[in-house]
Design a protein around this motif. Structure first.
Motif, PDB file in Angstrom:
ATOM      1  N   GLU A 261       0.832  -1.210   0.000  1.00 44.13           N
ATOM      2  CA  GLU A 261       0.000   0.000   0.000  1.00 44.13           C
ATOM      3  C   GLU A 261       0.865   1.257   0.000  1.00 44.13           C
ATOM      4  N   GLU A 262       1.961   1.206   0.736  1.00 41.15           N
ATOM      5  CA  GLU A 262       2.866   2.364   0.795  1.00 41.15           C
ATOM      6  C   GLU A 262       3.459   2.677  -0.572  1.00 41.15           C
ATOM      7  N   VAL A 263       3.973   1.643  -1.271  1.00 45.71           N
ATOM      8  CA  VAL A 263       4.614   1.922  -2.562  1.00 45.71           C
ATOM      9  C   VAL A 263       3.591   2.230  -3.654  1.00 45.71           C
ATOM     10  N   LEU A 264       2.404   1.649  -3.572  1.00 41.07           N
ATOM     11  CA  LEU A 264       1.347   2.000  -4.522  1.00 41.07           C
ATOM     12  C   LEU A 264       1.023   3.486  -4.412  1.00 41.07           C
ATOM     13  N   GLU A 265       1.053   3.974  -3.175  1.00 39.04           N
ATOM     14  CA  GLU A 265       0.786   5.399  -2.926  1.00 39.04           C
ATOM     15  C   GLU A 265       1.914   6.261  -3.473  1.00 39.04           C
ATOM     16  N   VAL A 266       3.160   5.857  -3.196  1.00 36.36           N
ATOM     17  CA  VAL A 266       4.335   6.632  -3.635  1.00 36.36           C
ATOM     18  C   VAL A 266       4.337   6.811  -5.149  1.00 36.36           C
ATOM     19  N   PHE A 267       4.005   5.756  -5.878  1.00 33.74           N
ATOM     20  CA  PHE A 267       4.079   5.801  -7.341  1.00 33.74           C
ATOM     21  C   PHE A 267       2.738   6.095  -8.014  1.00 33.74           C
ATOM     22  N   ASP A 268       1.726   6.385  -7.204  1.00 32.75           N
ATOM     23  CA  ASP A 268       0.405   6.728  -7.739  1.00 32.75           C
ATOM     24  C   ASP A 268      -0.106   5.653  -8.700  1.00 32.75           C
ATOM     25  N   ILE A 269      -0.034   4.391  -8.246  1.00 30.55           N
ATOM     26  CA  ILE A 269      -0.456   3.279  -9.106  1.00 30.55           C
ATOM     27  C   ILE A 269      -1.482   2.380  -8.393  1.00 30.55           C
ATOM     28  N   LYS A 270      -2.213   2.944  -7.449  1.00 29.87           N
ATOM     29  CA  LYS A 270      -3.228   2.156  -6.742  1.00 29.87           C
ATOM     30  C   LYS A 270      -4.258   1.571  -7.704  1.00 29.87           C
ATOM     31  N   SER A 271      -4.577   2.331  -8.750  1.00 33.62           N
ATOM     32  CA  SER A 271      -5.595   1.874  -9.707  1.00 33.62           C
ATOM     33  C   SER A 271      -5.124   0.666 -10.514  1.00 33.62           C
ATOM     34  N   LEU A 272      -3.816   0.395 -10.488  1.00 33.32           N
ATOM     35  CA  LEU A 272      -3.257  -0.723 -11.259  1.00 33.32           C
ATOM     36  C   LEU A 272      -3.106  -1.984 -10.427  1.00 33.32           C
ATOM     37  N   ALA A 273      -3.333  -1.899  -9.126  1.00 34.72           N
ATOM     38  CA  ALA A 273      -2.971  -2.975  -8.194  1.00 34.72           C
ATOM     39  C   ALA A 273      -3.480  -4.346  -8.611  1.00 34.72           C
ATOM     40  N   ASN A 274      -4.707  -4.428  -9.104  1.00 36.86           N
ATOM     41  CA  ASN A 274      -5.299  -5.729  -9.419  1.00 36.86           C
ATOM     42  C   ASN A 274      -5.315  -6.038 -10.916  1.00 36.86           C
ATOM     43  N   LYS A 275      -4.569  -5.245 -11.682  1.00 39.12           N
ATOM     44  CA  LYS A 275      -4.471  -5.487 -13.121  1.00 39.12           C
ATOM     45  C   LYS A 275      -3.245  -6.350 -13.424  1.00 39.12           C
ATOM     46  N   TYR A 276      -3.324  -7.063 -14.533  1.00 37.43           N
ATOM     47  CA  TYR A 276      -2.198  -7.900 -14.960  1.00 37.43           C
ATOM     48  C   TYR A 276      -1.306  -7.097 -15.915  1.00 37.43           C
ATOM     49  N   PRO A 277      -0.017  -7.442 -16.010  1.00 38.05           N
ATOM     50  CA  PRO A 277       0.906  -6.671 -16.844  1.00 38.05           C
ATOM     51  C   PRO A 277       0.446  -6.473 -18.284  1.00 38.05           C
ATOM     52  N   TYR A 278      -0.228  -7.478 -18.858  1.00 41.26           N
ATOM     53  CA  TYR A 278      -0.643  -7.339 -20.258  1.00 41.26           C
ATOM     54  C   TYR A 278      -1.812  -6.369 -20.426  1.00 41.26           C
ATOM     55  N   ASN A 279      -2.347  -5.846 -19.319  1.00 37.54           N
ATOM     56  CA  ASN A 279      -3.447  -4.886 -19.393  1.00 37.54           C
ATOM     57  C   ASN A 279      -3.031  -3.463 -19.050  1.00 37.54           C
ATOM     58  N   ILE A 280      -1.739  -3.233 -18.893  1.00 35.21           N
ATOM     59  CA  ILE A 280      -1.277  -1.880 -18.559  1.00 35.21           C
ATOM     60  C   ILE A 280      -0.180  -1.444 -19.534  1.00 35.21           C
ATOM     61  N   SER A 281       0.069  -0.134 -19.575  1.00 31.47           N
ATOM     62  CA  SER A 281       1.025   0.422 -20.540  1.00 31.47           C
ATOM     63  C   SER A 281       2.462   0.160 -20.120  1.00 31.47           C
ATOM     64  N   GLY A 282       3.398   0.434 -21.032  1.00 27.00           N
ATOM     65  CA  GLY A 282       4.816   0.243 -20.741  1.00 27.00           C
ATOM     66  C   GLY A 282       5.290   1.099 -19.580  1.00 27.00           C
ATOM     67  N   GLY A 283       4.869   2.360 -19.563  1.00 24.02           N
ATOM     68  CA  GLY A 283       5.263   3.242 -18.465  1.00 24.02           C
ATOM     69  C   GLY A 283       4.718   2.768 -17.134  1.00 24.02           C
ATOM     70  N   GLN A 284       3.474   2.269 -17.143  1.00 27.33           N
ATOM     71  CA  GLN A 284       2.876   1.739 -15.919  1.00 27.33           C
ATOM     72  C   GLN A 284       3.600   0.471 -15.456  1.00 27.33           C
ATOM     73  N   LYS A 285       3.961  -0.380 -16.424  1.00 27.22           N
ATOM     74  CA  LYS A 285       4.726  -1.589 -16.077  1.00 27.22           C
ATOM     75  C   LYS A 285       6.033  -1.222 -15.389  1.00 27.22           C
ATOM     76  N   GLN A 286       6.709  -0.197 -15.916  1.00 24.70           N
ATOM     77  CA  GLN A 286       7.998   0.164 -15.336  1.00 24.70           C
ATOM     78  C   GLN A 286       7.837   0.736 -13.938  1.00 24.70           C
ATOM     79  N   ARG A 287       6.757   1.468 -13.691  1.00 27.41           N
ATOM     80  CA  ARG A 287       6.524   1.982 -12.336  1.00 27.41           C
ATOM     81  C   ARG A 287       6.243   0.839 -11.361  1.00 27.41           C
ATOM     82  N   VAL A 288       5.533  -0.186 -11.834  1.00 26.26           N
ATOM     83  CA  VAL A 288       5.321  -1.386 -11.015  1.00 26.26           C
ATOM     84  C   VAL A 288       6.669  -2.069 -10.752  1.00 26.26           C
ATOM     85  N   ALA A 289       7.502  -2.152 -11.777  1.00 24.21           N
ATOM     86  CA  ALA A 289       8.815  -2.789 -11.630  1.00 24.21           C
ATOM     87  C   ALA A 289       9.690  -2.032 -10.628  1.00 24.21           C
TER      88      ALA A 289
END
Length: 254
Positions: free
Chosen positions: A127-155
């Motif tokens: 929850e802390e890192v999802l907040e830091v990178f503003d990617i809470k909306s991506l938490a339950n999505k799979y990599p093939y459903n998000i953009s390259g930039g979003q994938k890198q923020r998850v990485a």
């Protein structure tokens, strides 16, 4: 005390008894201070990725040593090094290296799962890192459903989840468009400035390098120039571009 110290690093590929061999690195010395954001640049074939691989324990030098947090990684056996890298180092690669069978949240959790952390602790940290990178909306999505930039923020979120001593990035913006690259570099800059993370970044992208505090240039396996940011990012960008022009490179080389 330096967080990373590399002394007299040399790497030779191929050849027998020195014949038809290639010297990828030639007696490189490098110190990285805690909280530093260091960039490594250079033309193709200059030794950038080889140096990163040796500094991070992925590869071994033919001579010299590397110490991180005062520990010589050269002296570690395979199991000790694997454990050290998992617990103390973070990695961000050009191709993201996310598992398609796991959600973004599960990908971020993976290092903690390997360390057998409690579920309560893992959920709190994620929850802390999802907040830091503003990617809470991506938490339950799979990599093939998000953009390259979003994938890198998850990485990147996955890379910092175990609070590493240093984060290594190998061309983290290499597969991204300019807008996504800017977003990823701003994430890394935030980590460095606000969380005081130490980051080492290999890049051919001058714009990405301009986010660093210091940039070293490799040429023919040796450090040929060092630039330290003194003013704005734009001024630093111009300084880096000026050196590339002196070096004789162009946009395709870097």
């Amino acid at each position: 005390m330096c967080i990373l110290k590399a002394n007299n690093i040399s790497k030779i590929y191929g050849g027998v008894n020195g014949e038809n061999s290639t010297k990828a690195l030639n007696n490189v010395d490098l110190n990285i201070e805690p909280g530093e954001f260091l960039g490594i640049m250079g033309p193709s074939g200059s030794g950038k990725t080889t140096l990163l691989n040796i500094l991070s324990g992925i590869d071994k030098a033919n001579s010299g040593y590397v110490s991180i947090d005062g520990k010589r990684i050269n002296d570690m056996d395979k199991n000790q090094l694997a454990l050290f890298r998992r617990k103390r180092l973070g990695f961000v690669f050009q191709d993201f290296n996310l598992l398609d069978s796991l959600t973004a949240r599960e990908n971020i959790m993976l290092p903690m799962i390997l360390d057998k952390c409690t579920e309560e602790y893992m959920n709190k940290k994620v929850e802390e890192v999802l907040e830091v990178f503003d990617i809470k909306s991506l938490a339950n999505k799979y990599p093939y459903n998000i953009s390259g930039g979003q994938k890198q923020r998850v990485a990147i979120a996955r890379a910092i989840i175990n609070t590493p001593s240093i984060i290594f990035g190998d061309e983290p913006t290499g597969n991204l468009d300019s807008k996504s690259s800017k977003s990823v570099m701003e994430c890394l800059e935030k980590l460095n400035k606000e969380e005081k993370n130490t980051i080492l970044l290999v890049t051919h992208d001058v714009s990405a390098a301009s986010y660093c505090n210091r940039v070293i240039f490799l040429k023919d396996g040796a450090i040929s120039y060092e630039a330290v940011k003194k003013g704005t990012r734009r001024e630093f960008f111009n300084e880096l571009m000026n050196y590339i022009a002196v070096l004789g490179g162009d946009g395709n080389d870097f």
